[in-house]
Design a protein around this motif. Structure first.
Motif, PDB file in Angstrom:
ATOM      1  N   ARG A   1       2.531   4.534   8.421  1.00 11.92           N
ATOM      2  CA  ARG A   1       1.772   3.716   9.365  1.00 11.92           C
ATOM      3  C   ARG A   1       0.425   4.438   9.572  1.00 11.92           C
ATOM      4  NH1 ARG A   1       0.186  -0.567  12.472  1.00 11.92           N
ATOM      5  NH2 ARG A   1      -1.444   0.170  11.146  1.00 11.92           N
ATOM      6  N   ALA A   2      -0.681   3.756   9.241  1.00 13.27           N
ATOM      7  CA  ALA A   2      -1.998   4.359   9.445  1.00 13.27           C
ATOM      8  C   ALA A   2      -2.461   4.056  10.867  1.00 13.27           C
ATOM      9  CB  ALA A   2      -2.997   3.791   8.446  1.00 13.27           C
ATOM     10  N   VAL A   3      -2.957   5.076  11.555  1.00 11.85           N
ATOM     11  CA  VAL A   3      -3.489   4.864  12.899  1.00 11.85           C
ATOM     12  C   VAL A   3      -4.906   5.419  12.955  1.00 11.85           C
ATOM     13  CG1 VAL A   3      -3.224   5.334  15.363  1.00 11.85           C
ATOM     14  CG2 VAL A   3      -1.204   5.133  13.928  1.00 11.85           C
ATOM     15  N   ASP A   4      -5.849   4.541  13.253  1.00 18.63           N
ATOM     16  CA  ASP A   4      -7.217   4.974  13.488  1.00 18.63           C
ATOM     17  C   ASP A   4      -7.324   5.280  14.969  1.00 18.63           C
ATOM     18  OD1 ASP A   4      -9.866   5.111  14.217  1.00 18.63           O
ATOM     19  OD2 ASP A   4     -10.506   3.447  12.944  1.00 18.63           O
TER      20      ASP A   4
ATOM     21  N   SER B   1     -11.930   6.826  14.416  1.00 16.48           N
ATOM     22  CA  SER B   1     -12.794   7.192  13.293  1.00 16.48           C
ATOM     23  C   SER B   1     -13.982   6.244  13.168  1.00 16.48           C
ATOM     24  CB  SER B   1     -12.002   7.182  11.988  1.00 16.48           C
ATOM     25  OG  SER B   1     -12.149   5.947  11.337  1.00 16.48           O
TER      26      SER B   1
ATOM     27  N   GLU C   1     -10.949   5.267   6.694  1.00 17.35           N
ATOM     28  CA  GLU C   1     -10.149   4.073   6.368  1.00 17.35           C
ATOM     29  C   GLU C   1     -10.520   3.568   4.977  1.00 17.35           C
ATOM     30  OE1 GLU C   1     -10.984   4.796   9.522  1.00 17.35           O
ATOM     31  OE2 GLU C   1      -8.854   5.010   9.881  1.00 17.35           O
ATOM     32  N   LEU C   2     -11.821   3.620   4.645  1.00 14.02           N
ATOM     33  CA  LEU C   2     -12.235   3.151   3.312  1.00 14.02           C
ATOM     34  C   LEU C   2     -11.548   3.982   2.233  1.00 14.02           C
ATOM     35  CD1 LEU C   2     -16.071   2.565   3.809  1.00 14.02           C
ATOM     36  CD2 LEU C   2     -14.298   0.836   3.540  1.00 14.02           C
TER      37      LEU C   2
ATOM     38  N   ILE D   1      -8.716   5.749   2.588  1.00 11.76           N
ATOM     39  CA  ILE D   1      -7.265   5.492   2.600  1.00 11.76           C
ATOM     40  C   ILE D   1      -6.981   4.201   1.821  1.00 11.76           C
ATOM     41  CG2 ILE D   1      -5.244   4.987   4.030  1.00 11.76           C
ATOM     42  CD1 ILE D   1      -6.494   6.760   6.211  1.00 11.76           C
ATOM     43  N   HIS D   2      -7.825   3.187   2.049  1.00  9.76           N
ATOM     44  CA  HIS D   2      -7.698   1.956   1.266  1.00  9.76           C
ATOM     45  C   HIS D   2      -7.771   2.264  -0.227  1.00  9.76           C
ATOM     46  CE1 HIS D   2      -7.385  -1.594   3.704  1.00  9.76           C
ATOM     47  NE2 HIS D   2      -8.257  -1.123   4.571  1.00  9.76           N
TER      48      HIS D   2
ATOM     49  N   PHE E   1       2.347   1.483   2.692  1.00 11.65           N
ATOM     50  CA  PHE E   1       1.928   1.326   4.088  1.00 11.65           C
ATOM     51  C   PHE E   1       2.715   0.199   4.729  1.00 11.65           C
ATOM     52  CE2 PHE E   1      -1.474   3.700   2.229  1.00 11.65           C
ATOM     53  CZ  PHE E   1      -1.846   4.581   3.234  1.00 11.65           C
TER      54      PHE E   1
ATOM     55  N   ALA F   1       3.535  -2.196   8.479  1.00 14.38           N
ATOM     56  CA  ALA F   1       2.782  -2.793   9.568  1.00 14.38           C
ATOM     57  C   ALA F   1       3.220  -2.304  10.942  1.00 14.38           C
ATOM     58  CB  ALA F   1       2.889  -4.315   9.494  1.00 14.38           C
TER      59      ALA F   1
ATOM     60  N   THR G   1       2.488   5.201  19.701  1.00 13.50           N
ATOM     61  CA  THR G   1       2.788   4.894  18.300  1.00 13.50           C
ATOM     62  C   THR G   1       3.666   5.993  17.722  1.00 13.50           C
ATOM     63  OG1 THR G   1       0.632   3.832  18.141  1.00 13.50           O
ATOM     64  CG2 THR G   1       1.754   4.291  16.077  1.00 13.50           C
TER      65      THR G   1
ATOM     66  N   ALA H   1      -1.907  -4.014  12.371  1.00 10.34           N
ATOM     67  CA  ALA H   1      -0.879  -3.926  11.341  1.00 10.34           C
ATOM     68  C   ALA H   1      -1.384  -3.452   9.986  1.00 10.34           C
ATOM     69  CB  ALA H   1      -0.202  -5.283  11.188  1.00 10.34           C
TER      70      ALA H   1
ATOM     71  N   ILE I   1      -4.551  -1.082   7.559  1.00 12.04           N
ATOM     72  CA  ILE I   1      -5.338   0.148   7.600  1.00 12.04           C
ATOM     73  C   ILE I   1      -6.691  -0.272   8.148  1.00 12.04           C
ATOM     74  CG2 ILE I   1      -6.237   2.093   6.260  1.00 12.04           C
ATOM     75  CD1 ILE I   1      -4.090   1.259   4.114  1.00 12.04           C
TER      76      ILE I   1
ATOM     77  N   LYS J   1     -16.738   6.798  21.206  1.00  8.61           N
ATOM     78  CA  LYS J   1     -16.766   8.245  20.995  1.00  8.61           C
ATOM     79  C   LYS J   1     -17.928   8.896  21.711  1.00  8.61           C
ATOM     80  CE  LYS J   1     -16.736   7.114  16.503  1.00  8.61           C
ATOM     81  NZ  LYS J   1     -15.959   5.888  16.328  1.00  8.61           N
TER      82      LYS J   1
END
Lengths: 170, 522
Positions: A44-47, A50, A55-56, A58-59, A75, A77, A102, B175, B177, B204
């Motif tokens: 599960r990715a959690v931002d 950032s 994220e780019l 990780i994608h 990944f 949901a 989370t 849900a 990335i 931030k």
């Protein structure tokens, strides 16, 4: 469409060697648990604050060149379906509670990989009224992948290292 | 930068007997009496002038100023400000005239404690319920590292009553990335009645963090306002700093900046076309686009040292250069990628299952988009002609203008079509630009201006117009910096688009806008 698929062919590459950017923290889960995660790991990715650069990348680990899924890693949901949290960003004050919740929703045993300089140390944003600290200040972290942002190769290696799998080329 | 509109406003306001207290500074700023602030906004709205941004600043010993930037196609930009005396804490809201000001003024209220009078919705925005209510981070007396105690509170969401109406809360952890934010849907059956966004989760403290930084350090921070638009945000800040310092960067530097910015546009358009199709379960397009995007990232790493092109702009120019052989490689790859996207467009256009999903989904009416001032490709896909590259005519686009692509649709299909089209336009621009690169330096010396110097610049990012305003303090450090990411306005466009859309089509619409959370939350 079929012609395009055939012409594109398979472009997936062997996983590259990690840069010197990965840091192992804390005690490892038992070898038996790690062995069970290997080959079937749900992330599960959690931002948590950032700039979306991480994220780019990780994608990109899911693109046909890196194809993270070939390692049995995918990944999901919901944190309730996850074995691992992949956390990015300096944890903002406004995300601290959500990150903690989370983490608590992920069933034991679980792993946490902190991705990017911000997750590791606050990065360019540093500490301010708006941040709550690094990821490790909020939840237990197993592996930190440095970089702004880290490359897809480093992210994948960081995930595999957290599984106790230092040689990930098989 | 084109500030022709400033002059036109001086004439317009004097014709309407509105007193202008002063016209001063570079760029020229028109100071309006505070009681006329909203009246002027109403007047400008009737002249079809667009609100770019509104923000506030604290003045030494003189209370606060509230600022606004306006723009009109063909006439460029104008800056207005009004002074709120030290013993006052309110100013007339311009939201009744400009809906786009609603969140901007809520932010002024959160960060400075100033009250926009007659604002229809003064709920906190970035200041979440657990902040102390008397914390005003952008006031000078508030230290950057203030440790704010947690307090309790609840955010009042919009509610609906009626048979069969239910709420779907989503987020802040989504849900995919993806960045965090909260969406509250009011739905009946499958249909969304209303979407309410609650953002600010990735706040931030960027604007506060800018204060006290020198030009170079500030540029590094600007590169991280929104990672997917790192070039455009760095460029907007550098341009504002350079304008304040009275520096003209060498032509080759501007050309290289445009090369980086257009490559960033192509990479993001490709990535989002794929991701939008993926949200309709068409993974073929997603994989093809991811492949092309990765090819671009790898070349960026080879030629510029960074896959996402971060930190490649500095005040005074760019710290890198391209050899003729590098330019040939860049030109060749750009052509190949544009050609592949043409092939992919043909496949997309002939694939009825994806077309069924995108045509007529999330349609925005032209008048709504215009009233909001929808930016970038989202605005151009409903027929608006807003493009900072043309409106501000900054170098090198004044010499190499990009033809404006627009279409009337306003739905997901139109937003996709426009992005396919802009990839081709940018590729043609790059081809031409790289063939006609000016020789010379890529960087000039940076010399910080005196305290009080200001700069305002706009840059057309792939998402739309970024507006950045800076003011210097002593020692070449920043006193105040305001950044308006296009997402600040375009998120509201998504709220408009999501009405009457079935819930499962929301991700499709969300991705077709792909607004930045980080850029809006700062």
């Amino acid at each position: 469409m079929l012609r395009k698929i055939f012409r594109s062919g398979t472009i997936t590459e062997p996983l590259g060697v990690a840069g010197n950017n990965i840091e192992q923290l804390g005690a490892r889960l038992s070898a038996a648990v790690l062995r069970r995660f290997r080959g079937s790991l749900a992330i599960r990715a959690v931002d948590a604050g950032s700039c979306n650069g991480c994220e780019l990348e990780i994608h990109a680990t899911n693109n046909p060149y890196y194809d993270l899924e070939r390692f049995g890693i995918h990944f999901v949901a919901s944190p309730r379906h996850a074995d691992m949290l992949l956390v990015t960003g300096p944890v903002t004050r406004n995300m601290a509670v959500a990150l903690k919740m989370t983490y608590e929703a992920v069933p034991e045993p679980k792993l946490v990989v902190a991705v990017g300089d911000c997750a590791a140390c606050g990065g360019e944003f540093g500490c301010s009224y708006a941040t709550a600290g690094t990821v490790a200040d909020i939840i237990p972290v197993d592996v930190v992948v440095h970089g702004c942002p880290p490359t897809p190769t480093d992210i994948i290696n960081g995930i595999l290292i957290s599984l106790g799998d230092d040689i990930a080329h098989d | 930068m084109n500030f022709t509109l400033s002059g036109s406003l001086v004439t317009l306001l004097s014709e309407r007997n509105i007193r202008i207290v002063s016209v001063s500074g570079v760029p020229k700023t028109l100071c309006i009496p505070v009681q006329d602030w909203s009246k002027v906004a109403g007047l400008l709205k009737r002249e079809d002038i667009r609100l770019v941004a509104t923000w506030a600043a604290q003045e030494v010993g003189e209370g606060f100023t509230v600022h606004a930037a306006y723009a009109k196609t063909g006439q460029g930009y104008a800056l207005l400000q009004t002074i709120i005396g030290e013993d006052a804490s309110a100013f007339p809201s311009i939201t009744p005239h400009y809906i786009a000001a609603a969140r901007m003024e809520r932010l002024i209220h959160d960060m400075f404690g100033l009250i926009p009078m007659d604002h229809p919705d003064l709920r906190p925005w970035t200041k979440h319920e657990h902040w102390p209510s008397d914390a005003y981070p952008l006031r000078k007396e508030f230290a950057t590292d203030t440790d704010m105690p947690r307090s309790e509170g609840e955010y009042p969401y919009i509610e609906a009553e009626g048979e069969g109406v239910y709420e779907i809360p989503v987020g802040p952890v989504h849900a995919g990335i993806i960045e965090p934010g909260h969406f509250r849907f009011l739905a009946v059956g499958e249909q969304i009645l209303n979407l309410e966004q609650r953002l600010g989760y990735v706040h931030k403290g960027i604007e506060k963090g800018m204060e006290g930084r020198d030009a170079f350090s500030a540029t590094r921070l600007a590169a991280r306002v929104s990672g997917d638009a790192t070039v455009a945000h760095s460029w907007a800040l550098c341009s504002a700093l350079e304008q304040a310092a009275g520096i003209d960067v060498p032509p080759r530097a501007s050309s290289l900046r445009a090369v980086l910015c257009e490559r960033e546009r192509i990479a993001n358009h490709i990535g989002d076309i794929g991701a939008t199709c993926n949200d309709a379960a068409w993974s073929f397009m997603h994989m093809q686009c991811q492949r092309l995007r990765e090819d671009m990232a790898r070349l960026h790493k080879d030629l510029f040292g960074h896959r996402l092109l971060m930190d490649l702009l500095v005040p005074g120019g760019v710290p890198c250069d391209l050899q003729p052989s590098d330019m040939a490689i860049l030109q060749a790859q750009t052509r190949t990628i544009a050609d592949e996207m043409l092939q992919l467009y043909d496949i997309y256009e002939n694939n009825t299952s994806i077309r069924e999903r995108v045509i007529d989904s999330g349609t925005i009416a032209h008048d709504d988009a215009q009233g909001l001032g929808l930016l970038g490709y989202a605005g151009r896909s409903v027929g608006l002609k807003t493009d900072a590259r043309a409106d501000a005519a900054y170098p090198p686009y004044e010499r190499f203008p990009i033809p404006l692509a627009t279409c009337p649709g306003g739905d997901v299909a139109a937003r996709l079509w426009l992005r396919f089209e802009e990839i081709q336009e940018s590729a043609r621009f790059l081809d031409n630009m790289l063939a006609h690169m000016t020789e010379g330096d890529t960087r000039c010396a940076w010399a910080a201006p005196e305290a009080g110097a200001t700069g305002f610049a706009v840059i057309e990012s792939w998402r739309g117009e970024i507006a950045t305003w800076v003011r210097f303090a002593a020692d070449g450090r920043l006193d105040r910096c305001h950044i308006r990411d296009p997402s600040m306005i375009n998120w509201m466009g998504l709220e408009l688009a999501a009405r009457e859309v079935p819930v499962p089509d929301f991700p499709l619409n969300n991705k077709s806008f792909n607004c930045s959370y980080s850029g809006q939350d700062l």
